[in-house]
Scaffold this active site. Structure first.
Site, PDB file in Angstrom:
ATOM      1  N   GLU A  79       6.502 -22.497 -19.942  1.00 29.17           N
ATOM      2  CA  GLU A  79       7.381 -21.560 -19.266  1.00 29.17           C
ATOM      3  C   GLU A  79       8.066 -22.211 -18.064  1.00 29.17           C
ATOM      4  OE1 GLU A  79       4.047 -19.315 -21.248  1.00 29.17           O
ATOM      5  OE2 GLU A  79       4.239 -21.107 -20.018  1.00 29.17           O
ATOM      6  N   PRO A 286      -3.675 -34.771 -29.793  1.00 27.35           N
ATOM      7  CA  PRO A 286      -4.084 -33.373 -29.909  1.00 27.35           C
ATOM      8  C   PRO A 286      -3.590 -32.539 -28.730  1.00 27.35           C
ATOM      9  CG  PRO A 286      -5.931 -34.717 -29.194  1.00 27.35           C
ATOM     10  CD  PRO A 286      -4.817 -35.665 -29.529  1.00 27.35           C
TER      11      PRO A 286
END
Length: 447
Positions: A79, A286
């Site tokens: 965000e 990952p």
């Protein structure tokens, strides 16, 4: 500009406000502990209680007129990146404006410290309770506040509106579960939604969902994904050159932001690819590096050799999988290979940001579960800049195709970049809308 009025507060809102006030000391202890574990100072931890650690600026245009202080709030790194992309477009249109960015995580603060421009400052967001929010607003006195994606904090929104702050929800994206939860509380949902002067949704479907929750239809505008306008991820040229030297002429592909349940598929695909290209290297990054032990065990169980970046293992000619179990280096990995599989899409996660991959000049492979980017992947796939896979054989087939057909790969890379550039260009209209609806243009003083 006079902000639109909202409906009366619901009984549930009053109850929520009372509960959050009561539990503030306990909530602060928990969030402060998390920040402390990441090395955040006590002074900055207190920002969660609304105590500012920096002075408020006095924004002015070059000719001395007042300029706005604009507050952006996002939960974490993704965000915050969307906020930065919008700030980059707003800044040239609003000379002298200052920007305050708030978020809740140490990782977002670290990213902001590296990437935000000089006319920005970062604070940790106040807890959604009356006293912290009041302190925060009293100090910063923003002219407008833009909440990113799914940040719907009722006490904060209500206090800001009562203080005369003009409000926007931008890049709006609510999960199906979140929408269902708000729909079960229709009076409170409508009360919250009506606080916003303008709501920008990532796609028309999400715009309709916001309207269904009580947002006035004339304030809802589908705008595309603001992350399309984000600056490219940083690349550490020293690290890139070092890894390239270790790889030599070996081909390499990337599996990025993978989640539990996806690494098995990636490893199986790589094992199949090795049968065709024995010197192929997989760089596996990952989403959560703390799972590195678990992932390394999966690689070893597949009888593949692994080197771990966090351990300083050398990437040798015998290394079949390079486990990039670190944070903040994914931009460097995207610069390493033009073939990138983005995780969070084979598992029911919602997918991850394809804009960063395309900006780096790579083509994208995704699973079918890309609901978080539903406005982006279909045109990306239609243009040939991305391909959708469902399992290890189709993933291996997609990688093999691009490994062995340079023309197809280059066409895909060009298409991916073109789609992102087109979506980024469309954001100019978003800026016009925000400046108009939030009354952000500077107003000269009366003589």
């Amino acid at each position: 500009m006079t902000s639109p009025r909202t409906s009366a507060p619901s009984l549930l809102f009053h109850l929520y406000r009372g509960i959050t006030a009561a539990v503030t000391p306990f909530a602060y202890r928990k969030v402060a502990g998390k920040l402390a574990n990441h090395g955040v100072s006590p002074a900055r931890q207190r920002e969660r209680l609304g105590y500012a650690s920096q002075p408020r600026p006095t924004p002015q245009t070059p000719d001395g007129h007042p300029a706005p202080l604009i507050w952006f709030h996002g939960a974490s790194v993704g965000e915050s990146l969307a906020a930065l992309s919008l700030i980059d477009k707003l800044s040239p249109r609003l000379p002298g404006a200052e920007f305050l960015l708030t978020s809740g995580t140490a990782s977002s603060a670290e990213m902001m410290a590296k990437r935000m421009p000089g006319h920005c400052r970062h604070q940790f967001a106040p807890l959604d309770a009356t006293a912290p929010v009041r302190r925060f607003l009293r100090h910063w006195q923003p002219d407008a506040a833009l909440f990113v994606e799914s940040e719907l904090w009722p006490v904060t929104l209500d206090a800001a509106k009562r203080s005369g702050v003009r409000l926007a929800l931008v890049n709006a994206r609510l999960s199906a579960r979140s929408i269902a939860r708000w729909k079960s509380k229709p009076a409170t949902a409508a009360f919250v939604m009506q606080h916003f002067d303008v709501l920008l949704s990532q796609n028309p479907q999400m715009g309709q969902s916001l309207t269904d929750l009580g947002a006035p239809a004339d304030r809802v505008h589908p705008s595309g994904n603001l992350k399309a306008g984000s600056a490219p991820l940083p690349v550490d040229q020293t690290v890139l050159a070092s890894v390239q030297a270790e790889l030599g002429a070996r081909p390499v592909w990337i599996a990025s932001s993978t989640h539990r349940g996806e690494e098995e598929t990636v490893i199986a695909a790589h094992k199949a690819l090795l049968a065709e290209t024995p010197n192929l290297c997989l760089l596996l990054a990952p989403r959560h590096p703390e799972r590195a032990d678990e992932i390394a065990a999966l690689i070893e169980e597949a009888d593949l050799s692994v080197a771990r970046r966090s351990a300083g293992d050398a990437l040798t000619p015998d290394t079949q999988v390079y486990l990039a179990d670190t944070l903040g280096e994914v931009g460097t990995w995207y610069a390493l290979s033009p073939i990138v599989f983005l995780g969070g899409s084979l598992a029911p996660i919602g997918g991850h940001n394809p804009f960063e991959v395309a900006q780096a000049g790579a083509a994208v492979i995704t699973g079918p579960g890309y609901s978080n980017f539903a406005e982006t992947y279909p045109p990306l796939i239609d243009a040939g800049g991305a391909v959708e896979v469902s399992d290890a054989p189709t993933l291996a087939g997609a990688v093999q195709h691009w490994l062995t057909d340079d023309t197809a790969l280059n066409t895909a890379r060009t298409a991916a970049r073109g789609v992102v550039e087109a979506q980024a260009a469309a954001l100019d209209g978003v800026v016009d809308l925000l400046i108009s609806q939030l009354a952000l243009a500077p107003t000269p003083r009366d003589n």
